[in-house]
Design an enzyme around this catalytic site. Structure first.
Site, PDB file in Angstrom:
ATOM      1  N   GLU A  40       0.720  -0.949  -0.155  1.00 54.81           N
ATOM      2  CA  GLU A  40       0.032   0.051   0.042  1.00 54.81           C
ATOM      3  C   GLU A  40       0.860   1.336  -0.096  1.00 54.81           C
ATOM      4  OE1 GLU A  40      -2.900   0.493  -0.523  1.00 54.81           O
ATOM      5  OE2 GLU A  40      -3.773  -1.672  -0.645  1.00 54.81           O
ATOM      6  N   TYR A 123      -6.278   6.900   4.142  1.00 60.27           N
ATOM      7  CA  TYR A 123      -6.437   5.844   3.110  1.00 60.27           C
ATOM      8  C   TYR A 123      -5.779   4.552   3.261  1.00 60.27           C
ATOM      9  CZ  TYR A 123      -5.331   2.677  -0.662  1.00 60.27           C
ATOM     10  OH  TYR A 123      -5.259   1.312  -1.243  1.00 60.27           O
ATOM     11  N   ASP A 141      -9.356   6.021  -2.153  1.00 60.36           N
ATOM     12  CA  ASP A 141      -8.073   6.464  -2.805  1.00 60.36           C
ATOM     13  C   ASP A 141      -8.762   7.179  -4.239  1.00 60.36           C
ATOM     14  OD1 ASP A 141      -9.038   4.309  -4.252  1.00 60.36           O
ATOM     15  OD2 ASP A 141      -7.014   3.612  -4.855  1.00 60.36           O
TER      16      ASP A 141
END
Length: 382
Positions: A40, A123, A141
Site C-alpha cells: 500500500e 487511506y 483513494d
DNA sequence: CAATCGTGGTT
DNA sequence: TAACCAAGATT
C-alpha cells in the site's frame, strides 16, 4: 436519491465481478499485514506495474517488520531507489521501528494504533485494516473516488478533504457484512480496470445499469478535480568532480539533507542559478557557466576547476523542473591560504561528513535519485 | 486549504 | 507533445 436497493445492487455485483476478474498480484497471495502494508505504501501515487519488481525485492531484502526495523536507513533507501517519494521509505522504516517498540513487532489492527504509524494516513489505514484484517473500514483513494463520484453522481472536487471524508462515510454504508477485505479491493479494482479516468469501459461494467453518471452521460466529465499547477523551472549547474592523487579515478558525491526534496539520497554536487533574465544553462555560454560553477562550489567549500561541458539534462518533479548543465571538473588542491576560505575542503579529503569519493562500481552502494543515475550513466559510458 | 514530495506511463 | 495520470501523507 440513492436508495438502499441501488447500494445493495452495487456492492453485490461488484463482489461477484471481483471474484472472477481480480488480478493475481504478489501482495494478494498472502494475508500478512506486513505485505499489505508495504504494498500500500509503494502503491501510493505509483502504478502497479512499476511497484511489482520493487515489492519482490523489498520483501526479499526485508522479510519481516523486525528486519526492516533493524536495517540501516541507507539500505532501505537503496531498495527504494527509482521509485520516488522517498519519504515513504523513511517513514515506513520509522513505522516498523514503532511497531517493534510499541507493539512487540506485531502489526496492530486498531484504528488509532494503525493511524498513529508514520506514513499511514486515512487511506492506507483503511486499506490495511480492511484488506489484511477484514475490518469494515473505508479506504478511499483516487480509484474509489472516481467510481463513487460516477455511480452516485457526486459532483464535488475530489481534491478537497471534505469530499474524501464524505465518501468514506458512504463506503461504510456499502461494505457487505464480513466482506470488507474483498470489497475494498473490488472497489479499487473496478476503478483500475473498468472505471478508468479516460474512456471508461461502461459496456462491460458490472454496475453500469444503475450508474448515475452513465445514465446522465456524465461519465467522461467525472470526477471533478482541480488542475495541478505546472512545475516551476529551476536552473542548476552540476559538477562531476574528478579526484586527484589518492582519489584519482574517482568522483565526488554528497548526501542530501535529512528533510525536504530527495531527503537522504546521494547526488552530484550542484548549485542553483538564480533565474533572472532567463539564463538557461543550455543557453548560457559555457565559459560563463564554468566560472559561475567554480565560484559557487568554492563558496560551499568545494574547490574545483571546471574543464568542459558534459551534457544538459532535464528532470521534472511534481512541482519543480530542473534544467541542468553538467560539467566535468577537476578537484583543486587548495593552498593553505585559500583553504581558510574553503573551510570544509579538508573534510572531503578525509571522507568525513556527507561526502564520498566513489568509483563507478560503488554506485550500487549508494541510493541516487533517477536524474543523477542518468547523468552518471552517460558520463561513465563515454 | 494548499504546497510539498518522484517517476514513468498514457493519451 | 504537452498534459494528464497512478492504490496519498505531511506540514
Amino acid at each position: 436519491m440513492h436508495n438502499t436497493e441501488h447500494k445493495r445492487y452495487f456492492s453485490q455485483e461488484l463482489l461477484d465481478w471481483y471474484e472472477i476478474n481480480k488480478r493475481d498480484l504478489p501482495w494478494r497471495r498472502h494475508r500478512d499485514p506486513y505485505y499489505i502494508w508495504v504494498s500500500e505504501i509503494m502503491l501510493q501515487q505509483t502504478r502497479v506495474d512499476t511497484v511489482i519488481p520493487y515489492f519482490h525485492r523489498f520483501i526479499e531484502r526485508f522479510p519481516t517488520i523486525q528486519s526492516l526495523a533493524d536495517a540501516p536507513e541507507d539500505d532501505v533507501l537503496k531498495c527504494w531507489e527509482g521509485l520516488g517519494y522517498y519519504s515513504r521509505a523513511r517513514n515506513l522504516q520509522a513505522a516498523a521501528r514503532q511497531v517493534t517498540e510499541q507493539y512487540d513487532g506485531v502489526m496492530p489492527s486498531g484504528k488509532d494504533e494503525v493511524s498513529g504509524l508514520k506514513g499511514i494516513g486515512p487511506y492506507t489505514s483503511g486499506a490495511i485494516r480492511s484488506i489484511a484484517f477484514n475490518i469494515p473500514a473505508a479506504a478511499v483513494d483516487g480509484n474509489v473516488m472516481r467510481v463513487l463520484s460516477r455511480y452516485f453522481l457526486i459532483e464535488e472536487d475530489i481534491m478537497k478533504v471534505k469530499t474524501r471524508t464524505k465518501m468514506e462515510e458512504l463506503v461504510l454504508t456499502l461494505v457487505p457484512d464480513g466482506r470488507a477485505s474483498d470489497f475494498t479491493q473490488a472497489l479499487m479494482e473496478l476503478g483500475a480496470l473498468i472505471c478508468t479516468p479516460k474512456s471508461p469501459k461502461c459496456l462491460v461494467c458490472p454496475v453500469m445499469e444503475h450508474c448515475s453518471a452513465r445514465l446522465e452521460g456524465k461519465e467522461e466529465s467525472l470526477p471533478i478535480k482541480t488542475k495541478a499547477k505546472p512545475p516551476r523551472p529551476e536552473y542548476r549547474l552540476t559538477a562531476i568532480v574528478e579526484g586527484t592523487g589518492v582519489h584519482e579515478g574517482k568522483i565526488l558525491i554528497r548526501k542530501r539533507p535529512a528533510a525536504g526534496l530527495l531527503a537522504g539520497m546521494w547526488e552530484l554536487p550542484h548549485v542553483i542559478v538564480p533565474a533572472d533574465g532567463g539564463s538557461v544553462p543550455a543557453a548560457m555560454p559555457e565559459e560563463t557557466a564554468m566560472v559561475g560553477l567554480r565560484d559557487a562550489l568554492l563558496e560551499e567549500g568545494i574547490p574545483v576547476q571546471p574543464i568542459g561541458h558534459v551534457m544538459d539534462a532535464e528532470h521534472t518533479f511534481s512541482h519543480i523542473q530542473w534544467n541542468m548543465g553538467v560539467y566535468r571538473c577537476k578537484w583543486q588542491d587548495v593552498p593553505p591560504a585559500a583553504l581558510q576560505a574553503a573551510e570544509s575542503a579538508a573534510a572531503y579529503e578525509t571522507g568525513e561528513e556527507n561526502f564520498r569519493w566513489i568509483h563507478v562500481q560503488d554506485m550500487e552502494r549508494y541510493a541516487f535519485p533517477n536524474v543523477f543515475i542518468r547523468i552518471l550513466k552517460v558520463y561513465f559510458s563515454s
